[in-house]
Write an enzyme that holds these catalytic residues in place. Structure first.
Site, short mmCIF file in Angstrom:
data_model
loop_
_atom_site.label_atom_id
_atom_site.label_comp_id
_atom_site.label_asym_id
_atom_site.label_seq_id
_atom_site.Cartn_x
_atom_site.Cartn_y
_atom_site.Cartn_z
N ASP A 394 37.39 44.50 40.69
CA ASP A 394 38.28 44.69 39.78
C ASP A 394 39.43 43.75 39.76
O ASP A 394 40.14 43.59 38.77
CB ASP A 394 38.85 46.40 40.13
CG ASP A 394 37.48 47.31 39.69
OD1 ASP A 394 36.51 46.79 38.88
OD2 ASP A 394 37.54 48.27 39.99
N VAL A 395 39.91 43.50 40.92
CA VAL A 395 41.38 42.75 41.18
C VAL A 395 41.08 41.32 40.71
O VAL A 395 42.16 40.44 40.61
CB VAL A 395 41.71 42.64 42.58
CG1 VAL A 395 42.15 44.04 42.98
CG2 VAL A 395 40.81 41.99 43.36
#
Lengths: 464, 100
Positions: A394-395
């Site tokens: 996600d990052v």
């Protein structure tokens, strides 16, 4: 020892604790800082023995229990693998919380020993302070136990939510305040015990709705609570060392929570009220059209990286799970032999606690001056040849910058997609924790490496 | 009129929050995990309360209601003190600079 003299020594301990935290501003001074902390602790303990002045048989027992607990602690400290740091810290927080509860209980049962008045007639201020200390301590204890179970994998990391959850928490919170009020009026021990019990329940209810990837916030928050509990007890005991420490730890935990929330672009309350993953999974599951993905093997990856002039490694929680940090270091070593410039990019919420990735890389002997934070390195992706994403998801999702509909919109992300090519080590195409498809998988410059993080990295080392 | 000693303690408390605020912001993010373990260790200075509680019994009756909780708290805090400082030390030992 006179009360004034011991108060001065407690102040000195407090200052040593401040210096202990101050040392952490750079790795070079940090070890010295830790010695300051140890010195402060030794001073506090010795001064307490001298000011109580009871060196009878009870003193021997105190030493025995001290060494007993100490050897358990030392044993754990030496044996714990670095990947288990988050659950260790959660476990330790629970002990501070419970210790605060126990000290509050003994102060309530025997107020004369602390010169707080008599049983049934405890000074009002002391009663408020000790009940606050006990309540926050109990919440810290049971909350940390839940966090520990979730991090350890004994309990599912999925958020547990039910109808009326927030209402129940609110009512229990009000009940705590009411009980403290009635305790002050009646001095009844039954009310004191109910207060402790309800606080234990609140701690559990507070942490169960929070999902696994929000653990960095939870741990920081519990860190903060353990500080406030210590401060509450410090006021009860009129002890400066404890008040200073409580304030330091409380604000430290609060700042870490803030940094973690900012790393996810979420408000603190949004995290605490929980259930991020739970609400968004439904929307992402449906829109799954088949998009073309380029996938490769270890040889492709080795070829790409060997011919690159600069490589940035993006580690995430998956690296910790696969214990891939040592293999990763070996890979970087052989790349460096080929004249490739390698650096590491760490997102603030990578892993399960603040600084988790940094510790793992340090364990694998990665020099800390090759490891960079998001703001320091994000502009370098545009000039880098290969970004090697290992265990993060996600990052790195560019959707956070482009799609206002996305739940992670606005979250600071690593601009991985700007590098010439992206190598993405992942077991499957499944979405990450937030339940959002990662746009990066389908980019032209992305090569997916479907495998376990450690296995893939080891294979790349071989082909290099 | 005399100032209640509580106000002095409150002043120490609030000033310490400010000190904590500025000191913790200066901690480098790569040391956030050791920061958590060392704050954990120092908050176990709550052991001073546990010691006072444990030693409050008479010499004939070392273990009574209130002292037992003191002794239990000593064990818990001691686990934290030794565990916290030692694991912090172990972590900090691993942070090394590039060999030039």
């Amino acid at each position: 020892m006179s009360a004034n003299l011991s108060a001065i020594f407690y102040l000195i301990s407090g200052i040593l604790f401040i210096l202990a935290l101050r040392g952490l501003s750079s790795p070079e001074t940090s070890r010295q800082g830790n010695y300051f902390g140890i010195a402060g602790m030794i001073i506090s303990i010795i001064v307490t023995f001298l000011s109580v002045g009871n060196f009878g048989p009870g003193f021997i027992y105190v030493l025995v229990f001290l060494l007993l607990g100490g050897s358990v602690g030392a044993f754990i400290a030496f044996r714990i693998p670095m990947t288990a740091m988050p659950e260790l810290v959660a476990g330790f927080h629970s002990l501070v919380g419970l210790a605060a509860v126990f000290v509050a209980i003994s102060a309530f049962l025997n107020p004369e020993a602390f010169s707080l008045g008599m049983v049934g007639n405890i000074k009002l201020a002391s009663l408020i302070e000790m009940s606050l200390g006990a309540a926050i301590g109990a919440i810290t204890f049971s909350g940390s136990i839940i966090a520990f179970l979730k991090l350890r994998g004994i309990m599912s990391g999925a958020p547990i939510t039910f109808k009326g959850q927030h209402l129940i928490n609110l009512l229990l919170g009000l009940a705590i305040i009411l009980l403290i009020y009635y305790l002050c009026i009646s001095q009844s021990s039954n009310i004191f015990w109910s207060l402790v019990l309800i606080s234990f329940i609140v701690g559990v209810l507070l942490i169960i709705p929070i999902g696994g990837a929000d653990m960095p916030v939870v741990i920081s928050m519990l860190n903060s609570y353990s500080g406030w509990a210590a401060a509450g007890i410090g006021f009860t005991l009129e002890n400066t060392a404890l008040i200073i420490t409580g304030a330091l730890v409380g604000s430290s935990g609060a700042i870490l929570s803030y940094i973690m929330c900012k790393g996810m672009n979420r408000s603190f309350f949004n995290v605490i009220l929980g259930g991020w993953g739970a609400t968004d999974q439904a929307t992402s599951g449906q829109a799954k059209e088949q998009k073309p993905v380029k996938s490769g093997n270890a040889d492709d990856a080795a070829f790409l990286m060997k011919n690159a002039s600069s490589v940035i490694i993006v580690p995430g929680y998956g690296m910790a799970v696969a214990q891939a940090q040592h293999a990763l270091r070996e890979m970087v070593d052989s790349l460096k032999k080929n004249g490739v410039k390698v650096s590491y990019a760490i997102h603030p919420v990578a892993g399960r606690m603040p600084g988790h990735m940094n510790v793992l890389l340090a364990e694998a002997n990665v020099p800390y001056d090759e490891v960079f934070e998001l703001e320091e390195i994000n502009n370098d992706f545009a000039n880098c040849d290969v970004a090697y994403v290992i265990g993060a998801n996600d990052v790195t999702n560019p959707v956070a910058k482009s799609d206002p509909q996305s739940p992670i919109y606005g979250m600071p992300v690593l601009d991985v997609e700007k590098s010439k090519s992206v190598l993405f080590v992942k077991r499957s195409l499944s979405p990450g924790y937030a339940g959002i498809d990662n746009d990066l998988f389908y980019r032209d410059n992305t090569l997916m490496l479907f495998s376990d993080a450690k296995k893939m990295t080891e294979e790349i080392v071989k082909s290099l | 009129m005399e100032i209640d000693p509580f106000i002095f303690r409150l002043s120490i408390f609030i000033l310490s929050i400010f000190v904590g605020y500025y000191v913790v912001w200066s901690v480098t993010p790569s040391l956030h995990t050791p920061l958590m373990s060392v704050t954990n260790a120092i908050s176990s200075v709550i052991i001073v309360g546990a010691i006072i509680a444990a030693l409050s019994g008479s010499s004939e009756n070392i273990f009574e209601n209130s002292t037992i909780f003191g002794f239990l708290a000593i064990i818990l805090a001691a686990v934290n003190i030794f565990g916290g400082f030692l694991v912090t030390q172990r972590m900090l030992q691993m942070y090394k600079k590039k060999k030039k």
